[in-house]
Design a protein around this motif. Structure first.
Motif, PDB file in Angstrom:
ATOM      1  N   LEU A 226      -0.436  -1.867   4.068  1.00 19.79           N
ATOM      2  CA  LEU A 226       0.235  -0.203   4.285  1.00 19.79           C
ATOM      3  C   LEU A 226       0.047  -0.222   3.043  1.00 19.79           C
ATOM      4  O   LEU A 226      -0.069   0.191   2.086  1.00 19.79           O
TER       5      LEU A 226
ATOM      6  N   GLU B  62      -4.986  -2.354  -4.610  1.00 21.33           N
ATOM      7  CA  GLU B  62      -4.088  -2.443  -4.018  1.00 21.33           C
ATOM      8  C   GLU B  62      -3.730  -2.226  -2.533  1.00 21.33           C
ATOM      9  O   GLU B  62      -3.307  -0.551  -1.743  1.00 21.33           O
TER      10      GLU B  62
ATOM     11  N   PRO C 195      -1.152  -3.793   0.291  1.00 22.12           N
ATOM     12  CA  PRO C 195       0.054  -4.720   0.755  1.00 22.12           C
ATOM     13  C   PRO C 195      -0.417  -5.255   1.782  1.00 22.12           C
ATOM     14  O   PRO C 195      -0.520  -4.073   2.776  1.00 22.12           O
TER      15      PRO C 195
ATOM     16  N   LEU D 203       1.296  -6.327   5.728  1.00 22.39           N
ATOM     17  CA  LEU D 203       2.656  -6.883   6.495  1.00 22.39           C
ATOM     18  C   LEU D 203       2.042  -8.065   7.454  1.00 22.39           C
ATOM     19  O   LEU D 203       1.093  -7.486   7.965  1.00 22.39           O
TER      20      LEU D 203
ATOM     21  N   VAL E  53      -0.535  -8.362  -3.087  1.00 21.61           N
ATOM     22  CA  VAL E  53       1.081  -8.491  -1.504  1.00 21.61           C
ATOM     23  C   VAL E  53       0.802  -8.547  -1.080  1.00 21.61           C
ATOM     24  O   VAL E  53       0.635  -7.561   0.405  1.00 21.61           O
TER      25      VAL E  53
END
Lengths: 252, 252
Positions: free
Chosen positions: A111, A123, A125, A127, A149
């Motif tokens: 993401l 960072e 993230p 999923l 994350v």
């Protein structure tokens, strides 16, 4: 883990770098663009091929980092990977698309707006989705080695977050482009706006955007709004967006 | 320098803090909201009054940090400050407005979205204007004690930058609000978007926004666009903006 990376564009490159940095092995880069494949393979210390039929069948994980169109094509005409774990990286495509080539379809969706020119991302993230709890666990454990994350997200959740990312990133970036274009043509320095752009983003860690709206539209300051619109006369796209945003913000 | 701060809102508070931190003295806070004036005066170690006629006449600099409406009112009905340097902080208002109360009108405009809840701003660019070269120099030297980025900018340049700031900050923040609202209603986690929002802003230090546009619209990926629009059915504002942004980006 031993991986095969299918694709050699922005997503394959940025994820490939992090995967290698985490100590995994990218056995092979597979891409129909031989030059890109060679470049990425060089960077990752991998073999490479531009032929789908030469794909290495012994990896633990296949990452399919292709555009949606190329991904469909790969699912239709790619090699049978039978019982191998195969994860695509697309936000708006169901993991089921991969059922034609594997019994273990999965997703690992970053993401983030990934560009290979950018060496460092603080960072990204990730999923995760997969068919079985065991595969979800396996893929999550892998994802945690390359990102701080990591979340499980089914197709529906993932496409909702993808839509929201389009709003904030793609449309946000278009606003920046219009502002830069205006500044260039009007001979004022766009770089003076970088601190306010950064602040607008950074304060979301502490404030909800509804609490920190400022500007002429929320104040219903018609004098400034009319002045701005008259200054935007020849900037048609910007005018059109200015009117729509102002209408929406004034109605809040 | 010894200053009088006229106003006690977001701009007066954030600038006041930096002015004090830089070792200047804020003699007095003047505001028609007595509670706010008292609060800010407490924070700055200043006297305060809610009556314009009680304004201290001995300061080196008067900063008028008022809303555009209150600023007009101050210019019309404020006390005569004769030969004192008086600078307002408004983006879209000419310095000439202050000619009714001083022979030395000036501007010190912070090109930043200032909120008093926010204690620390990494950078607040200041745009300076004044009537004479001597006053420009004086105000610039003062501004440099509270900001690392100080530029001279006449009324026309300042209002252009103000307009551009509205595009990137006010409209950018509205996009964030719509995305947050969508995420809340669809029960997906808006905070997962913070890294991509930050990245969209941060990379402008190295890339022009035109070089880094991504997403379904620039790829002319109609399948994803139609899917997103169908998902946005009940989100009327977001749909309307989605269509307009997509139309503009597709036409690039």
């Amino acid at each position: 883990m031993q991986l095969v990376m299918i694709g050699s564009g922005n997503v394959a490159t940025v994820l490939g770098r992090r995967i290698r940095l985490a100590g995994h092995t990218v056995l092979q880069v597979v891409s129909r663009q031989p030059e890109n494949a060679a470049r990425l393979a060089g960077e990752l210390g991998s073999a490479f091929t531009d032929k789908w039929q030469e794909i290495d069948k012994q990896a633990d994980l296949y990452l399919v980092a292709l555009s949606d169109t190329a991904l469909s094509d790969f699912a239709r005409r790619g090699p049978a990977l039978d019982n191998r774990l195969v994860a695509h990286t697309a936000g708006a495509v169901s993991k089921d698309l991969l059922e034609t080539i594997t019994r273990r379809p999965a997703v690992l969706y970053p993401l983030q707006s990934l560009r290979k020119e950018i060496e460092f991302y603080p960072e990204i993230p990730l999923l995760i989705d997969a068919q079985t709890p065991a595969d979800k666990e396996l893929l999550t454990a892998f994802a945690r080695t390359i990102s701080g994350v990591v979340r499980e997200a089914d197709d529906e959740t993932r496409i909702k977050l993808h839509l929201a990312a389009v709003l904030v990133n793609n449309f946000g970036n278009h606003l920046f482009r219009l502002a830069e274009d205006y500044c260039r043509q009007e001979k004022v320095d766009f770089r003076l706006l970088l601190p306010v752009i950064r602040e607008t983003a950074d304060r979301l860690t502490r404030f909800s955007p509804g609490e920190v709206q400022t500007g002429p539209a929320i104040r219903k300051d018609r004098a400034t709004i009319e002045k701005h619109l008259s200054m935007l006369g020849k900037y048609l796209d910007t005018s059109e967006l200015y009117e729509l945003f102002t209408k929406q913000i004034e109605a809040l």
